[in-house]
Motif scaffolding. Structure first.
Motif, PDB file in Angstrom:
ATOM      1  N   GLN A 176       0.828  -1.204   0.000  1.00  0.00           N
ATOM      2  CA  GLN A 176       0.000   0.000   0.000  1.00  0.00           C
ATOM      3  C   GLN A 176       0.866   1.259   0.000  1.00  0.00           C
ATOM      4  N   ARG A 177       0.227   2.302  -0.502  1.00  0.00           N
ATOM      5  CA  ARG A 177       0.790   3.668  -0.510  1.00  0.00           C
ATOM      6  C   ARG A 177      -0.194   4.555   0.233  1.00  0.00           C
ATOM      7  N   GLN A 178       0.310   5.296   1.247  1.00  0.00           N
ATOM      8  CA  GLN A 178      -0.587   6.110   2.037  1.00  0.00           C
ATOM      9  C   GLN A 178       0.047   7.477   2.318  1.00  0.00           C
ATOM     10  N   ARG A 179      -0.834   8.434   2.584  1.00  0.00           N
ATOM     11  CA  ARG A 179      -0.438   9.810   2.915  1.00  0.00           C
ATOM     12  C   ARG A 179      -0.834  10.084   4.342  1.00  0.00           C
ATOM     13  N   LEU A 180       0.167  10.422   5.166  1.00  0.00           N
ATOM     14  CA  LEU A 180      -0.074  10.718   6.570  1.00  0.00           C
ATOM     15  C   LEU A 180      -0.205  12.217   6.741  1.00  0.00           C
ATOM     16  N   SER A 225       3.440  16.561   7.133  1.00  0.00           N
ATOM     17  CA  SER A 225       2.825  15.459   6.382  1.00  0.00           C
ATOM     18  C   SER A 225       3.858  14.818   5.454  1.00  0.00           C
ATOM     19  N   SER A 230       4.392  11.022   2.731  1.00  0.00           N
ATOM     20  CA  SER A 230       3.855   9.810   2.102  1.00  0.00           C
ATOM     21  C   SER A 230       4.817   8.666   2.342  1.00  0.00           C
ATOM     22  N   GLN A 231       4.217   7.439   2.432  1.00  0.00           N
ATOM     23  CA  GLN A 231       5.055   6.260   2.623  1.00  0.00           C
ATOM     24  C   GLN A 231       4.477   5.083   1.848  1.00  0.00           C
ATOM     25  N   THR A 232       5.348   4.194   1.466  1.00  0.00           N
ATOM     26  CA  THR A 232       4.992   2.966   0.744  1.00  0.00           C
ATOM     27  C   THR A 232       5.496   1.787   1.550  1.00  0.00           C
ATOM     28  N   THR A 233       4.600   0.839   1.789  1.00  0.00           N
ATOM     29  CA  THR A 233       4.951  -0.320   2.614  1.00  0.00           C
ATOM     30  C   THR A 233       4.435  -1.605   1.971  1.00  0.00           C
ATOM     31  N   THR A 281       6.415  -5.813   8.481  1.00  0.00           N
ATOM     32  CA  THR A 281       6.177  -4.738   7.518  1.00  0.00           C
ATOM     33  C   THR A 281       7.517  -4.142   7.101  1.00  0.00           C
ATOM     34  N   TYR A 316       9.302  -0.972   4.790  1.00  0.00           N
ATOM     35  CA  TYR A 316       9.054   0.372   4.282  1.00  0.00           C
ATOM     36  C   TYR A 316       9.907   0.588   3.044  1.00  0.00           C
TER      37      TYR A 316
END
Length: 486
Positions: free
Chosen positions: A120-124, A132, A134-137, A334, A336
């Motif tokens: 997944q790719r998400q924006r914190l 803020s 973004s990270q990909t895990t 997980t 990163y």
């Protein structure tokens, strides 16, 4: 291990193709040196061209497959019917489906294990202490859940499935018994119809002899034309009855062939109606037959199995609201991809979980009420099935006993009618009897023959019905085959 049918069919084709390829190589290989050979004579060349213009020869006809074995006895007909009947095949498949469902229900006692692999790719969102980003895990995890304790719901569901398996198997057994009974009844009716045709054929010959005697007496001047007309009318009536019986025999033959999975046009040579039906001197006590039916009847056992399944379902529904104690465990890791500053993280958990449903509307209450009512209804249907089985045994018992008495009475009636017809025919030939007395005696003989044939057939049918009512599957009595009758 024998090869599959498709392989057995393809193997000769492959061998033939390989042989043709080898032959082609041996013929075509010298063709590479055609330039080194002398050309063939003109007449040989013309013959070769004409041969190439001719149509290819028709392929040799393939031999027809061998016809199925012709049934020769009641056992052969029953065997063919059991192989071809779609209803018994459906009940067998129902039993297999019920067995698979029971195996699925036993899975409730086994743990549940699952694995996931998210990417997944998400924006914190930004927070006061962190902007803020973004990270990909990606990662992998597994979870285990195992119910350790309940209030008996799983056991009730397994019992329900087992009882439904029993009901399905008993339903298959009942379907087989019903099919055997239908074949036996149709078989006896067909043999009776053929015996009636033979009896009516004898009546036609007797009527022809009476007509000839009336014509002889008229030519001698000791009888009137009325005697001849009455004898001719009796002959026409006998022939009409013969044609009707022949049609009924053909109808029953077609019905019997269809039951055996054969075309209705097939000729059946499966024996004749036994000329001497052995009547049982004493039947078992009806109480013993009722006890045997209560213990062996597949219909009653199936109804009881369905009632037990409904009761087990009611038990499961009554504890559906109860607590569940389960063992839960999980582990995951997980990685990163971005940002790379974070290293892989590993997590795991293990523990016991107690689940206690607090409120889910009134559905569990109503489900339990419906299950209890359905169980009571199934128990009532089982009682009805017990009454029906008992009534079937009683009716079949009385029918068989009455049929045995009818056979004895019909034999006496036939003997006296035959003697009366012989006396009337002799009196008429001597000129001391009337044509009306002769025709009346012959009509009584014809009726006695038919009643005796029907009595024998009714006894065999009653024996088959009593056998079915008591829950047995075997054939009630050995029947003569076409080979032994000759």
């Amino acid at each position: 291990m024998p090869a599959p049918r498709a392989s057995r069919v393809r193997r000769p084709l492959l061998v033939a193709a390989a042989s043709a390829a080898v032959a082609g190589c041996s013929v075509l290989a010298p063709g590479r040196f055609v330039a080194d050979r002398a050309p063939p004579p003109p007449e040989v060349a013309r013959a070769t061209v004409e041969a190439s213009r001719r149509p290819p020869p028709a392929p040799a006809p393939q031999p027809a497959p061998p016809p199925p074995a012709e049934p020769r006895s009641l056992a052969d007909l029953v065997d063919l019917a059991l192989r071809q009947d779609p209803l018994t095949r459906a009940t067998w498949l129902d039993a297999r489906a019920a067995a698979a469902t029971a195996g699925s229900r036993r899975g409730l006692y086994q743990p549940s294990l699952s694995a996931t692999a998210p990417f997944q790719r998400q924006r914190l969102a930004a927070v006061p202490s962190r902007p803020s980003f973004s990270q990909t895990t990606y990662g992998a995890s597994a979870t285990l859940s195992w119910t350790l304790l309940d209030l008996g719901g799983r056991g009730a569901l397994v019992d329900e499935a087992d009882r439904l398996v029993d009901a399905a198997r008993l339903g298959e057994q009942a379907a087989v018994a019903d099919l055997v009974l239908r074949v036996e009844q149709t078989y006896d009716q067909y043999l009776a119809a053929r015996a009636l045709v033979d009896a009516e054929g004898a009546a036609v010959k007797t009527a022809e002899a009476s007509l000839a005697a009336a014509e002889d007496r008229r030519r001698a001047g000791v009888a009137t034309i009325a005697d001849v007309l009455q004898a001719r009318t009796a002959l026409s009536q006998a022939r009409l009855a013969l044609h009707q019986l022949e049609g009924q025999a053909l109808e029953l033959r077609g019905a019997l062939a269809v039951l055996a999975g054969l075309p209705p046009t097939v000729e059946l040579d499966v024996g004749v109606l036994p000329a001497d039906v052995k009547i049982a001197e004493s039947l078992p006590a009806v109480e013993a037959l009722l006890d045997e039916a209560a213990a062996r009847s597949p219909d009653l056992a199936r109804a009881r199995a369905i009632a037990d399944a409904a009761a087990a379902h009611a038990r499961a529904a009554s504890v559906a609201w109860g607590p569940l104690l389960s063992f839960d465990a999980g582990a995951g890791r997980t990685w990163y991809v971005a940002p790379e500053a974070f290293g892989p993280q590993t997590s795991w958990n293990v523990g016991l979980t107690l689940r206690l449903p607090l409120f889910d509307g009134l559905s569990p209450v109503y489900d339990a009420m419906a299950a209890r009512a359905a169980a009571a209804a199934a128990a009532a249907r089982a009682d009805v099935a017990a009454q029906q089985v008992a009534l079937s045994v009683w009716t079949s018992f009385q029918t068989l006993r009455s049929a045995g008495r009818q056979v004895e009475t019909a034999r006496d009636l036939l003997a006296s009618a035959r003697e009366s017809a012989d006396v009337a025919q002799g009196r008429y030939r001597e000129g001391v009897g009337s044509i009306l007395d002769l025709l009346t005696a012959q009509a009584a003989l014809e009726s006695a023959r038919a009643e005796e044939v029907r009595a024998r057939a009714d006894y065999l049918v009653g024996l088959a019905q009593l056998t079915r009512a008591t829950g047995r599957l075997e054939l009630p009595a050995a029947r003569p085959s076409a080979a032994t009758d000759r």
